[in-house]
Design a protein around this motif. Structure first.
Motif, PDB file in Angstrom:
ATOM      1  N   LEU A 360      20.791  35.160  41.065  1.00  0.00           N
ATOM      2  CA  LEU A 360      20.375  36.431  40.481  1.00  0.00           C
ATOM      3  C   LEU A 360      19.623  36.209  39.167  1.00  0.00           C
ATOM      4  O   LEU A 360      18.575  36.818  38.923  1.00  0.00           O
ATOM      5  CB  LEU A 360      21.607  37.312  40.240  1.00  0.00           C
ATOM      6  CG  LEU A 360      21.333  38.766  39.894  1.00  0.00           C
ATOM      7  CD1 LEU A 360      20.929  39.533  41.148  1.00  0.00           C
ATOM      8  CD2 LEU A 360      22.562  39.413  39.272  1.00  0.00           C
ATOM      9  N   ARG A 410      22.016  44.123  44.400  1.00  0.00           N
ATOM     10  CA  ARG A 410      21.829  42.805  45.036  1.00  0.00           C
ATOM     11  C   ARG A 410      23.135  42.326  45.663  1.00  0.00           C
ATOM     12  O   ARG A 410      23.121  41.670  46.708  1.00  0.00           O
ATOM     13  CB  ARG A 410      21.348  41.788  43.996  1.00  0.00           C
ATOM     14  CG  ARG A 410      20.014  42.077  43.363  1.00  0.00           C
ATOM     15  CD  ARG A 410      18.836  41.976  44.335  1.00  0.00           C
ATOM     16  NE  ARG A 410      18.639  43.186  45.116  1.00  0.00           N
ATOM     17  CZ  ARG A 410      18.102  44.301  44.632  1.00  0.00           C
ATOM     18  NH1 ARG A 410      17.721  44.382  43.368  1.00  0.00           N
ATOM     19  NH2 ARG A 410      17.925  45.353  45.402  1.00  0.00           N
ATOM     20  N   GLU A 413      23.493  44.021  49.011  1.00  0.00           N
ATOM     21  CA  GLU A 413      22.576  43.448  50.003  1.00  0.00           C
ATOM     22  C   GLU A 413      23.069  42.087  50.484  1.00  0.00           C
ATOM     23  O   GLU A 413      23.001  41.773  51.670  1.00  0.00           O
ATOM     24  CB  GLU A 413      21.188  43.316  49.394  1.00  0.00           C
ATOM     25  CG  GLU A 413      20.507  44.656  49.125  1.00  0.00           C
ATOM     26  CD  GLU A 413      19.202  44.497  48.363  1.00  0.00           C
ATOM     27  OE1 GLU A 413      18.788  43.326  48.121  1.00  0.00           O
ATOM     28  OE2 GLU A 413      18.600  45.522  48.003  1.00  0.00           O
ATOM     29  N   ARG A 414      23.569  41.270  49.579  1.00  0.00           N
ATOM     30  CA  ARG A 414      23.959  39.901  49.926  1.00  0.00           C
ATOM     31  C   ARG A 414      25.185  39.865  50.828  1.00  0.00           C
ATOM     32  O   ARG A 414      25.276  39.040  51.743  1.00  0.00           O
ATOM     33  CB  ARG A 414      24.245  39.126  48.634  1.00  0.00           C
ATOM     34  CG  ARG A 414      24.586  37.662  48.852  1.00  0.00           C
ATOM     35  CD  ARG A 414      23.491  36.790  48.323  1.00  0.00           C
ATOM     36  NE  ARG A 414      23.955  35.434  48.093  1.00  0.00           N
ATOM     37  CZ  ARG A 414      23.393  34.589  47.253  1.00  0.00           C
ATOM     38  NH1 ARG A 414      22.359  34.967  46.535  1.00  0.00           N
ATOM     39  NH2 ARG A 414      23.832  33.356  47.128  1.00  0.00           N
TER      40      ARG A 414
END
Length: 435
Positions: A360, A410, A413-414
């Motif tokens: 990230l 994020r 999503e991951r």
């Protein structure tokens, strides 16, 4: 094995729901001075002297009733009797024997279910003789009770346990799916289609459902509890009415559920009120999926609805097109809800989370505040349902709102956490707060 069941039946407004609450030691059944509040069958677990059983609260049965839901309510009550191990006929001792009591007693005498008679509203022991008026029903000794005061309810529970069949109770933990939404978007129709029966009353009149109705089903070998709920409105619009208490139970259903299926009317797409309902589920730490119902009779732009939900809802739930009328998409909807329940209960290994933090920061450098940059050192998960994470940073005062949202999105999503509530705690590492 399945718990033995007791169907609680009677004429309207004799105090069935109040008695159910008293016997179960809960406030699950909606109670209001207005007659005809209970409409569907509601199952509530109870225990007495180590014996577990399920009480089925039903709507008031009036064979002469002519209001628009009378026939549906009678049908639900009679269906509850068909599958019950014991029937509890509740009568109003203060009102005395009425034709409706006699008609229902004839129905019970013709069935194969043993029956107990509870003469309710005997609020003083000196009034116990009022129960004798119900001997002509031909259903044995009427027991004087007071649902409000508790008089005689212990004796009634003793009789119930004595008459019930003995079973060994083994129940696996079921995944709870609450079906919530605005009034009249098709929640009960969707539940009935999934169950394959008219388990809850469906009517064009908004607000037909007034309780949270739990029903256990088997979905591809997995036990699931479907919870149909009353339509959610703003509290200020229902204050002081019976719908207010139904509203509270809908909110509680979301709080107790693993996943909320937020049902919307596809002809209206996703409205501001629908978004409010989804936000309520998120605040209750409940995973969510949005079901656009009535898809077969509308031409709603699905992509536009998805974009609106992604823009407006922090939890970013998936939007799915379904039809309660045809059954289209319902199997996929339940599969998605169960997948969400599993994701909400998952643990992400600490090494994997630390790789995520490193990736990230490589994608987007953390912000600088007052000339000093945020540094993230370590991330771990320490709770599930919902997942909760802790991130060690040099100074949490440098975590901006924008970067926190970026990290959260994020993370979703991951690890496939769209629709799952997340809690992320930023903690300042000792000895590094001045860096």
């Amino acid at each position: 094995m399945k718990r033995p069941t007791v169907a609680v039946v009677g004429y309207p407004n004799v105090g069935k729901s109040t008695l159910v609450n008293r016997l179960s030691g809960t406030r699950e059944a909606v109670v209001h001075e207005q007659a005809g509040v209970t409409r569907d069958r509601k199952e509530i677990d109870a225990d007495w002297n180590g014996v577990g059983f399920t009480l089925i609260d039903t709507g008031g049965v009036d064979f002469a009733g002519e209001h628009e839901l009378a026939e549906e309510i009678r049908s639900q009550a009679l269906t509850a009797l068909e599958g019950a191990d014991l029937a509890l006929l509740v009568v109003d001792a203060r009102a005395g024997l009425r034709p409706g009591d006699a008609e229902l007693a004839r129905e019970l005498r013709g069935g194969g279910v043993p029956v107990l008679v509870a003469a309710n509203k005997v609020d003083d022991a000196r009034q116990a003789a009022l129960a004798t008026e119900f001997y002509p029903l031909g259903l044995g000794d009427p027991l004087p009770v007071s649902a409000t005061q508790g008089l005689g309810t212990g004796d009634l529970l003793d009789l119930i346990v004595e008459r019930l069949p003995r079973v060994s109770e083994v129940r696996e933990e079921a995944t709870r799916l609450a079906v919530i939404g605005r009034p009249n978007v098709g929640k009960s129709s969707l539940v009935n289609r999934l169950l394959g029966e008219e388990r809850v009353i469906v009517n064009d009149v908004a607000g037909t459902t007034r309780d949270s109705i739990d029903t256990r089903i088997d979905f591809e070998g997995r036990e699931v509890v479907l919870v149909d709920t009353a339509g959610l409105r703003r509290r200020t619009k229902v204050a002081g009415t019976v719908d207010y208490y139904a509203q509270l139970r809908s909110e509680q259903a979301a709080e107790r559920a693993d996943v909320a299926i937020v049902v919307c009317d596809a002809s209206e797409s996703v409205t501001t009120e629908d978004l409010r309902v989804a936000e309520l589920a998120m605040k209750q730490k409940c995973a969510t999926v949005i079901a656009l119902n009535k898809w077969d009779i509308t031409a709603t732009d699905l992509e536009h609805a998805k974009a609106r939900v992604a823009r407006k809802l922090r939890q970013r739930p998936r939007v799915m097109a379904v039809s309660a009328a045809t059954g289209r998409g319902l199997k996929r909807l339940v599969a998605e809800a169960l997948w969400l329940a599993d994701r909400s209960a998952q643990w992400v290994p600490t090494p994997e989370l630390n790789r995520f933090v490193s990736d990230l920061q490589a994608i987007r450098e953390p912000p600088a505040v007052g000339g000093k940059r945020l540094r993230m050192y370590y991330m771990s998960q320490f709770e599930t349902k919902p997942p909760r994470f802790a991130i060690q940073v040099n100074n949490r005062g440098r975590v901006t709102r924008d970067y926190a949202y970026f990290l959260e999105n994020r993370l979703r999503e991951r690890y496939g956490l769209e629709g799952v509530p997340l809690v992320i705690d930023f903690k300042t590492s000792r000895g590094r707060s001045s860096q």
